[in-house]
Design a protein around this motif. Structure first.
Motif, short mmCIF file in Angstrom:
data_model
loop_
_atom_site.label_atom_id
_atom_site.label_comp_id
_atom_site.label_asym_id
_atom_site.label_seq_id
_atom_site.Cartn_x
_atom_site.Cartn_y
_atom_site.Cartn_z
N TYR A 211 11.18 9.29 -12.25
CA TYR A 211 11.54 9.74 -10.74
C TYR A 211 10.49 9.64 -9.86
N GLY A 212 9.16 9.70 -10.11
CA GLY A 212 8.43 9.49 -9.10
C GLY A 212 7.83 7.54 -9.01
N LEU A 213 8.42 7.12 -9.59
CA LEU A 213 8.37 5.53 -10.09
C LEU A 213 9.49 5.17 -8.98
N LEU A 214 11.20 5.54 -9.61
CA LEU A 214 12.13 5.88 -8.75
C LEU A 214 11.59 5.56 -7.32
N PHE A 215 11.76 6.68 -6.71
CA PHE A 215 10.59 7.79 -5.12
C PHE A 215 10.46 6.66 -4.62
N THR A 216 9.02 6.50 -5.67
CA THR A 216 8.12 5.64 -4.92
C THR A 216 8.89 3.76 -4.67
N ILE A 217 9.23 3.50 -5.17
CA ILE A 217 9.75 2.29 -4.94
C ILE A 217 10.81 2.28 -3.84
N THR A 218 11.62 3.21 -3.95
CA THR A 218 12.90 3.31 -3.30
C THR A 218 11.91 3.50 -2.05
N LEU A 219 10.74 4.10 -1.03
CA LEU A 219 10.61 4.42 0.27
C LEU A 219 9.27 3.26 0.19
N LEU A 220 9.27 2.68 -0.58
CA LEU A 220 8.44 1.25 -0.54
C LEU A 220 8.99 0.13 0.27
N ALA A 274 -6.09 -5.19 -16.05
CA ALA A 274 -6.19 -6.64 -15.69
C ALA A 274 -5.31 -7.10 -14.27
N ALA A 275 -4.14 -6.95 -15.00
CA ALA A 275 -3.24 -8.02 -13.77
C ALA A 275 -2.38 -6.83 -12.29
N GLY A 276 -2.61 -5.85 -12.26
CA GLY A 276 -1.86 -4.54 -10.90
C GLY A 276 -3.27 -3.98 -10.86
N ASN A 277 -3.11 -4.40 -9.21
CA ASN A 277 -4.02 -3.52 -7.84
C ASN A 277 -4.30 -2.09 -7.43
N ASN A 278 -5.16 -1.77 -6.93
CA ASN A 278 -4.75 -0.98 -6.27
C ASN A 278 -4.35 -0.88 -4.67
N PHE A 279 -2.79 -0.80 -4.46
CA PHE A 279 -2.31 -1.45 -3.05
C PHE A 279 -2.50 -0.62 -2.08
N GLU A 280 -2.74 1.19 -2.59
CA GLU A 280 -3.15 1.93 -1.59
C GLU A 280 -4.41 1.52 -1.63
N LEU A 281 -5.18 1.21 -1.77
CA LEU A 281 -6.39 0.87 -1.44
C LEU A 281 -6.38 -0.15 -0.21
N ALA A 293 -1.32 -3.79 12.62
CA ALA A 293 -0.48 -4.71 12.48
C ALA A 293 -0.69 -5.99 12.97
N SER A 294 -2.12 -5.89 11.89
CA SER A 294 -2.80 -7.62 11.51
C SER A 294 -1.65 -8.19 10.19
N GLY A 295 -2.00 -9.40 10.51
CA GLY A 295 -1.99 -10.58 9.00
C GLY A 295 -2.22 -9.60 7.90
N GLN A 296 -3.25 -9.09 7.75
CA GLN A 296 -4.18 -8.39 6.63
C GLN A 296 -3.23 -7.81 6.15
N ALA A 297 -2.95 -6.56 7.21
CA ALA A 297 -2.41 -5.01 6.60
C ALA A 297 -1.10 -5.89 6.32
N LEU A 298 0.36 -6.81 6.24
CA LEU A 298 1.08 -7.60 6.05
C LEU A 298 1.40 -7.46 4.52
N ALA A 299 0.15 -8.71 4.40
CA ALA A 299 -0.33 -9.05 2.98
C ALA A 299 -0.74 -7.69 2.30
N GLY A 300 -1.51 -6.88 2.25
CA GLY A 300 -1.55 -4.96 1.58
C GLY A 300 -0.34 -5.05 1.04
N VAL A 301 0.73 -4.63 2.72
CA VAL A 301 2.17 -4.70 2.27
C VAL A 301 2.85 -5.01 1.29
N VAL A 302 2.42 -5.90 1.46
CA VAL A 302 3.44 -7.51 0.88
C VAL A 302 3.80 -6.37 -0.84
N GLY A 303 1.89 -7.01 -1.41
CA GLY A 303 1.25 -7.01 -2.40
C GLY A 303 2.36 -5.39 -3.18
N PRO A 304 2.42 -4.78 -2.90
CA PRO A 304 3.32 -3.51 -4.18
C PRO A 304 4.93 -3.88 -4.12
#
Length: 328
Positions: A211-220, A274-281, A293-304
């Motif tokens: 439930y937490g996974l599906l909720f998180t994916i929907t919100l992301l 090894a393959a996963g990343n800490n997108f929160e961080l 509003a930076s491109g770096q932040a957008l890349a971080g958001v696209v990650g997850p």
């Protein structure tokens, strides 16, 4: 897929939803998403048999291989992919490098559990990644953004990473659910015994991880629905190296485990950590260092947004490999 589609639809059809979701934050992560992550993590960590983590610490092959893949090979591979795929977009390139340095400490637990990996090994490797993240993230960021590009004659990027942002991410997204899971198992077994805890309690608690996974994916996807649909070419250019990264690093982890004869469960854990990343961080560091509003932040958001469907697919790949590459 349904959760992703629902999130995109909500983000496009409900005016102001992304601003509302992003209004209250834990660090730089939306509070509803943070709640979803904690709900997702807690049942998985409550399943870990903490008394059995000693056997993982005694497996030097697993520990050394994990450290090498997580802190030497994977960041170097992401650095190479960023320069190969987007050499002309320095902001996105820097964001990808930051994603590569943020080793997974949260969602990897759910992927590992879905693929029937070793829970105790996952808990230990995630804890080790957490310690290295606090200690080594800033130094590695300096190396991959300034020192190594300078050696190679490439453009350098100045960045001052916040030690507190890194520490807060580890404490919130691993520390809270880890403590809750440890106390739940310890007190539950002490009060009612292991048979009751694993036979009665865990089956009722377990579905909350999904439930937490599906909720998180929907919100992301709801939070970034406008960005995805308004800047599809930018998202695609960031997504391509990420897809290559997830597939290659996961495959390398599985094959390393097979060569070292770690068995399916530990090989799967090695591959996902090894393959996963800490997108929160990654998002917190990118926003704190370069701005929301930076491109770096957008890349971080696209990650997850890319990691979630990619690693869901790799769960099925792992289960396929269990039947064909590993001895039952």
């Amino acid at each position: 897929m349904a959760a992703m589609a629902a999130g995109l639809a909500l983000g496009r059809l409900v005016p102001g939803l992304n601003e509302a979701l992003d209004a209250v934050k834990v660090g730089s992560v939306s509070l509803p998403i943070a709640v979803g992550l904690l709900v997702m993590m807690y049942p998985v960590l409550a399943k870990v048999r903490y008394r059995e983590t000693g056997r993982v610490l005694a497996d030097r092959r697993l520990l050394i291989t994990s450290l090498v893949m997580n802190w030497l090979l994977a960041p170097a591979f992401m650095f190479a992919l960023a320069w190969i795929f987007i050499p002309d977009l320095p902001e996105y390139r820097t964001g990808l490098v930051i994603v590569g340095l943020a080793r997974c400490i949260a969602m990897v637990m759910i992927w590992n559990d879905l693929a029937c990996g070793d829970r105790e090994a996952a808990a230990v490797l995630v804890l080790i990644n957490s310690v290295f993240q606090v200690v080594a993230f800033g130094t590695l960021g300096w190396f991959y953004l300034q020192v190594l590009p300078g050696w190679l004659g490439l453009a350098t990027t100045a960045a001052d990473f916040s030690f507190w942002a890194i520490t807060a991410s580890v404490l919130v997204f691993l520390g809270i659910p880890l403590l809750a899971g440890f106390l739940t198992r310890t007190l539950g077994e002490k009060a009612r015994g292991r048979d009751w805890y694993e036979g009665k309690f865990l089956p009722k608690l377990g579905p909350w991880a999904l439930y937490g996974l599906l909720f998180t994916i929907t919100l992301l996807f709801a939070l970034q629905g406008n960005t995805i649909t308004q800047r599809p070419l930018d998202v695609a250019r960031i997504a391509l190296p990420l897809l290559v990264y997830f597939i290659v690093v996961f495959g390398a982890g599985m094959m390393a485990g097979k060569v070292l004869k770690l068995g399916y469960a530990k090989s799967t854990t090695l591959a996902f950590t090894a393959a996963g990343n800490n997108f929160e961080l990654a998002i917190a560091v990118a926003i704190g260092t370069f701005g929301v509003a930076s491109g770096q932040a957008l890349a971080g958001v696209v990650g997850p947004l890319i990691e979630v469907p990619a690693l869901v697919a790799l769960v099925y790949a792992a289960l396929w490999a269990r039947k064909r590459l590993f001895t039952p």
